[in-house]
Design an enzyme around this catalytic site. Structure first.
Site, mmCIF file in Angstrom:
data_model
loop_
_atom_site.group_PDB
_atom_site.id
_atom_site.type_symbol
_atom_site.label_atom_id
_atom_site.label_comp_id
_atom_site.label_asym_id
_atom_site.label_seq_id
_atom_site.Cartn_x
_atom_site.Cartn_y
_atom_site.Cartn_z
ATOM 1 N N GLY A 122 0.839 -1.189 0.000
ATOM 2 C CA GLY A 122 0.000 0.000 0.000
ATOM 3 C C GLY A 122 0.873 1.238 0.000
ATOM 4 N N GLN A 140 3.064 10.037 1.404
ATOM 5 C CA GLN A 140 4.361 9.348 1.490
ATOM 6 C C GLN A 140 5.294 9.718 0.342
ATOM 7 O OE1 GLN A 140 2.416 5.297 2.158
ATOM 8 N NE2 GLN A 140 4.307 5.119 3.326
ATOM 9 N N CYS A 180 5.573 -0.208 7.256
ATOM 10 C CA CYS A 180 5.269 0.983 6.467
ATOM 11 C C CYS A 180 6.518 1.391 5.697
ATOM 12 C CB CYS A 180 4.843 2.109 7.402
ATOM 13 S SG CYS A 180 4.435 3.628 6.540
ATOM 14 N N LEU A 181 6.351 1.743 4.428
ATOM 15 C CA LEU A 181 7.504 2.149 3.622
ATOM 16 C C LEU A 181 8.146 3.429 4.168
ATOM 17 C CD1 LEU A 181 6.039 1.405 0.073
ATOM 18 C CD2 LEU A 181 7.672 0.014 1.389
ATOM 19 N N HIS A 228 -4.698 1.516 7.322
ATOM 20 C CA HIS A 228 -3.340 2.054 7.466
ATOM 21 C C HIS A 228 -3.107 3.196 6.456
ATOM 22 C CE1 HIS A 228 1.209 1.286 7.828
ATOM 23 N NE2 HIS A 228 1.114 2.094 6.799
ATOM 24 N N GLU A 229 -3.520 2.977 5.198
ATOM 25 C CA GLU A 229 -3.280 3.996 4.170
ATOM 26 C C GLU A 229 -4.169 5.221 4.383
ATOM 27 O OE1 GLU A 229 -0.645 3.554 2.668
ATOM 28 O OE2 GLU A 229 -0.461 1.405 2.989
ATOM 29 N N HIS A 256 -2.737 7.523 6.828
ATOM 30 C CA HIS A 256 -1.702 8.405 6.268
ATOM 31 C C HIS A 256 -2.300 9.728 5.776
ATOM 32 C CE1 HIS A 256 2.141 6.289 6.204
ATOM 33 N NE2 HIS A 256 1.595 5.193 5.726
#
Ligand code: NI
Length: 170
Positions: free
Chosen positions: A46, A51, A94-95, A136-137, A140
């Site tokens: 994701g 991000q 998470c990236l 989660h996304e 963000h």
């Protein structure tokens, strides 16, 4: 399409709230494709626009099994319109918080309303990994990272590790 650089915590943009898109036009659709390419290049499941430094309410997810074909979903202005009372832990990474993982407790199922890449309004019922990933996304887009769901102690420990890593690799 292009692979975009991914911001790493504690970058201030990651703490900001993203704005809705007016419509999914050609520009937004092309950006969604860049986000999908960026997600795959980073081996993520994701990615949210903040991000990559863009404060717009756009996310992409793909939780396909390893032996299955890719199945990217592009969502603009995603909104959780229902979540299950049933909650459970799921391991998240998470990236923007590279190589750190922790269990986060969230509703196990959600229904999300969004605009797809053709500007069509859709609803998606998700459970399991997809439900976790969508929550989660969407977090963000509100300036929330998965570590914000953890205890202060755990959060600080993870963020310190990330900073150390970043310094070592800089
Ligand atoms: Ni993330």
């Amino acid at each position: 399409m292009a692979v975009l650089p991914i911001l790493v915590a504690p970058h201030p943009v990651l703490k900001q709230k993203a704005k809705p898109v007016a419509a999914v036009d050609a520009r937004v659709a092309a950006f969604m494709n860049d986000m999908v390419e960026t997600m795959y290049a980073a081996n993520g499941i994701g990615l949210a626009a903040p991000q990559v430094g863009v404060l717009e309410r756009i996310i992409v997810v793909d939780v396909h099994e390893k032996d299955q074909p890719r199945n990217p979903i592009r969502l603009a202005n995603p909104e959780i319109i229902w979540s299950s009372e049933d909650k459970g832990p799921c391991e998240e990474g998470c990236l923007s918080v590279p190589e750190q993982y922790a269990d986060v407790i969230r509703p196990v199922a959600v229904r999300v309303r969004y605009l797809d890449e053709t500007n069509t309004r859709r609803e998606l019922d998700a459970d399991g990994m997809l439900a976790t990933c969508l929550q989660h996304e969407i977090d963000h887009l509100n300036g929330v990272l998965f570590v914000d769901h953890l205890s202060l102690l755990k959060r600080n420990m993870i963020l310190r590790k990330v900073q150390k890593q970043q310094k070592a690799s800089a």
